[in-house]
Design a protein around this motif. Structure first.
Motif, PDB file in Angstrom:
ATOM      1  N   ALA A 297       3.531   4.485 -14.200  1.00 28.62           N
ATOM      2  CA  ALA A 297       4.194   3.205 -13.939  1.00 28.62           C
ATOM      3  C   ALA A 297       4.953   3.232 -12.615  1.00 28.62           C
ATOM      4  N   ALA A 298       5.598   4.371 -12.310  1.00 30.63           N
ATOM      5  CA  ALA A 298       6.354   4.484 -11.062  1.00 30.63           C
ATOM      6  C   ALA A 298       5.427   4.442  -9.853  1.00 30.63           C
ATOM      7  N   LEU A 299       4.270   5.098  -9.956  1.00 29.93           N
ATOM      8  CA  LEU A 299       3.310   5.056  -8.854  1.00 29.93           C
ATOM      9  C   LEU A 299       2.780   3.640  -8.637  1.00 29.93           C
ATOM     10  N   ALA A 300       2.456   2.962  -9.734  1.00 30.10           N
ATOM     11  CA  ALA A 300       1.973   1.583  -9.605  1.00 30.10           C
ATOM     12  C   ALA A 300       3.030   0.695  -8.956  1.00 30.10           C
ATOM     13  N   GLY A 301       4.270   0.823  -9.411  1.00 26.36           N
ATOM     14  CA  GLY A 301       5.340   0.010  -8.846  1.00 26.36           C
ATOM     15  C   GLY A 301       5.617   0.328  -7.386  1.00 26.36           C
ATOM     16  N   SER A 302       5.554   1.602  -7.031  1.00 22.09           N
ATOM     17  CA  SER A 302       5.838   2.003  -5.648  1.00 22.09           C
ATOM     18  C   SER A 302       4.771   1.501  -4.687  1.00 22.09           C
ATOM     19  N   TRP A 303       3.508   1.621  -5.086  1.00 27.69           N
ATOM     20  CA  TRP A 303       2.445   1.098  -4.231  1.00 27.69           C
ATOM     21  C   TRP A 303       2.496  -0.421  -4.142  1.00 27.69           C
ATOM     22  N   LEU A 371     -13.898   2.598   1.321  1.00 27.88           N
ATOM     23  CA  LEU A 371     -13.523   1.251   0.889  1.00 27.88           C
ATOM     24  C   LEU A 371     -12.723   0.535   1.968  1.00 27.88           C
ATOM     25  N   ARG A 372     -11.816   1.272   2.624  1.00 32.16           N
ATOM     26  CA  ARG A 372     -11.018   0.663   3.684  1.00 32.16           C
ATOM     27  C   ARG A 372     -11.906   0.212   4.840  1.00 32.16           C
ATOM     28  N   GLU A 379      -5.642  -3.172   1.856  1.00 37.50           N
ATOM     29  CA  GLU A 379      -5.185  -3.924   0.683  1.00 37.50           C
ATOM     30  C   GLU A 379      -6.040  -3.661  -0.560  1.00 37.50           C
ATOM     31  N   PRO A 380      -7.386  -3.650  -0.464  1.00 36.82           N
ATOM     32  CA  PRO A 380      -8.173  -3.311  -1.662  1.00 36.82           C
ATOM     33  C   PRO A 380      -7.916  -1.895  -2.161  1.00 36.82           C
ATOM     34  N   VAL A 381      -7.718  -0.954  -1.249  1.00 37.18           N
ATOM     35  CA  VAL A 381      -7.440   0.429  -1.648  1.00 37.18           C
ATOM     36  C   VAL A 381      -6.144   0.496  -2.443  1.00 37.18           C
ATOM     37  N   VAL A 382      -5.098  -0.130  -1.918  1.00 42.16           N
ATOM     38  CA  VAL A 382      -3.812  -0.106  -2.611  1.00 42.16           C
ATOM     39  C   VAL A 382      -3.902  -0.872  -3.918  1.00 42.16           C
ATOM     40  N   GLY A 383      -4.683  -1.961  -3.939  1.00 39.03           N
ATOM     41  CA  GLY A 383      -4.875  -2.691  -5.190  1.00 39.03           C
ATOM     42  C   GLY A 383      -5.487  -1.825  -6.274  1.00 39.03           C
ATOM     43  N   VAL A 384      -6.468  -0.995  -5.901  1.00 43.04           N
ATOM     44  CA  VAL A 384      -7.080  -0.069  -6.862  1.00 43.04           C
ATOM     45  C   VAL A 384      -6.058   0.967  -7.332  1.00 43.04           C
ATOM     46  N   LEU A 385      -5.230   1.473  -6.411  1.00 40.50           N
ATOM     47  CA  LEU A 385      -4.186   2.439  -6.790  1.00 40.50           C
ATOM     48  C   LEU A 385      -3.209   1.831  -7.780  1.00 40.50           C
ATOM     49  N   ILE A 386      -2.807   0.588  -7.546  1.00 43.01           N
ATOM     50  CA  ILE A 386      -1.858  -0.076  -8.448  1.00 43.01           C
ATOM     51  C   ILE A 386      -2.479  -0.273  -9.824  1.00 43.01           C
TER      52      ILE A 386
END
Length: 415
Positions: A297-303, A371-372, A379-386
């Motif tokens: 949850a912390a990783l999702a929120g931070s990204w 992907l980038r 933005e898509p990369v970070v979206g996948v991380l979240i």
């Protein structure tokens, strides 16, 4: 009122602390020299052997690959010949690797030295066996000790030493100094003992609720919970590697000046040392499964914060959390592995975990780059991380509830 420390067990404190310090030193020399040293050596390797950046960067990739492939083998070695002999062999092998690197005549010898000597050596005396050592000595609550042992302090110190030595004395001297650090480590490793004298070898449970017999690799692989941990913790680990690999480029894309973008990476590295210890303490307080859920949850929120803002102070705060979470994954997996499979099966569990998470750790970071490039945006990369980190957090929340119900049923049966 009890004044026991977080490291307290039923064995003499001096012996416990001594083993924790030995594990801390071994882990830091293994990981610090390889990961911290390679970053400052890669540029010199490229120019000295006149190779491409991709070829020069393959050394560490080969080391990581070999670590993952041979970890199950050395899990069996720990069980048959013990931690001391395994770790001493690894120190000697890794140290020889740096001697070979110091006098390597070609890039192919460099790659072989990193893979066959350094990578294999790390598997024998790095984070994996040192975590087994801490788990054996700090039952029934090894979380804080695991966090301490896995603090990556040398990852931050070795690059500074490397820059100084390479600029003044050359790459060969730098590699010989790292070989010398391995020699200095040998007397500490000679004092390693698998577990406290008189401690039971089988049947001990990490949480004191259930007895475990030593189980086979096939039995471990047959448990669904093992694959849940591989998917969840392995996914979080890969997300951390993606962060290290792409954070600077992502920040520059958001129009952060290059110097400030590079500082974010330094912040992430500094947070790792504290994060390992903090996560270890959390595992002792709320349990490993809940800690892994919290990290997801912390990783999702931070990204999410990094994606939505260009305010530099907020980006620093988010990066601190990402760095802390990334360093805490392995200690949490240690605690959970001992909790589910028993302390005596931990080496085997960690070896299999390292092997089966290798594809994610090896393939997902470059896939993020693909992907980038395909979308011309991070933005898509970070979206996948979240999305991925959030889904993993939810998965560990559900796993925690299932395990709590199972514990409740066992307690009723026992009564």
């Amino acid at each position: 009122m009890s004044t026991a420390s977080p490291f307290s067990t039923g064995t003499p404190a001096a012996g416990r602390i001594g083993m924790a310090v030995r594990g801390f030193l071994c882990q830091n020399i293994a990981i610090g020299c390889a990961f911290g040293g390679f970053g400052v050596a890669a540029g010199e390797i490229k120019s000295q052997f006149d190779v491409s950046t991709g070829m020069a960067s393959m050394g560490l990739a080969f080391a990581v690959l070999m670590m993952g492939l041979v970890s199950p083998i050395f899990a069996r070695m720990i069980g048959s010949v013990g931690l001391r002999r395994t770790m001493l062999t690894g120190i000697v092998l890794s140290g020889l690797g740096y001697v070979v690197l110091a006098f390597a005549p070609s890039i192919y010898v460099v790659l072989a030295a990193y893979g066959l000597f350094v990578g294999v050596g790390i598997a024998m005396f790095g984070s994996f066996p040192c975590s087994v050592l801490a788990s054996n000595w700090f039952q029934p609550n090894p979380g804080a000790a695991l966090g301490f042992v896995n603090m990556p302090v040398m990852v931050a110190l070795v690059p500074m030493m490397g820059i100084f030595l390479i600029e003044r004395y050359g790459l060969s001297t730098f590699y010989l100094v790292m070989a010398g650090l391995h020699i200095l480590l040998l007397p500490f490793a000679l004092g390693v003992a698998d577990r406290p004298e008189g401690a039971a070898r089988a049947g001990d449970d990490a949480q004191g609720s259930t007895a475990h017999a030593m189980i086979s690799s096939r039995a471990i692989l047959g448990r669904p919970i093992f694959w849940i941990v591989v998917l969840g913790a392995g996914g979080l680990s890969a997300a951390g590697i993606i962060g290290v690999s792409h954070l600077v480029s992502f920040a520059i894309e958001k129009h952060i000046p290059p110097a400030q973008a590079a500082f974010l990476l330094s912040v992430m590295g500094a947070a790792a040392a504290l994060g390992s210890l903090l996560v270890g303490v959390l595992c002792g307080k709320i349990g490993a499964v809940n800690t892994l859920a919290l990290m997801g949850a912390a990783l999702a929120g931070s990204w999410f914060v990094l994606l939505g803002t260009s305010l530099y102070p907020l980006m620093i705060c988010a990066t601190l959390i990402i760095g802390a979470c990334g360093a805490g994954i392995f200690p949490a997996v240690n605690v959970l592995g001992a909790r589910v499979f028993g302390v005596d099966a931990l080496a085997r569990v960690l070896g299999l975990f390292t092997l089966y998470t290798l594809p994610m750790n090896f393939l997902l970071p470059p896939a993020a780059g693909v992907l980038r490039d395909a979308t011309a945006s991070y933005e898509p990369v970070v979206g996948v991380l979240i999305a991925g980190s959030g889904a993993i957090a939810a998965m560990f929340v559900l796993l925690g509830r299932v395990m709590a119900r199972q514990d409740a049923v066992r307690e009723k049966v026992a009564v």
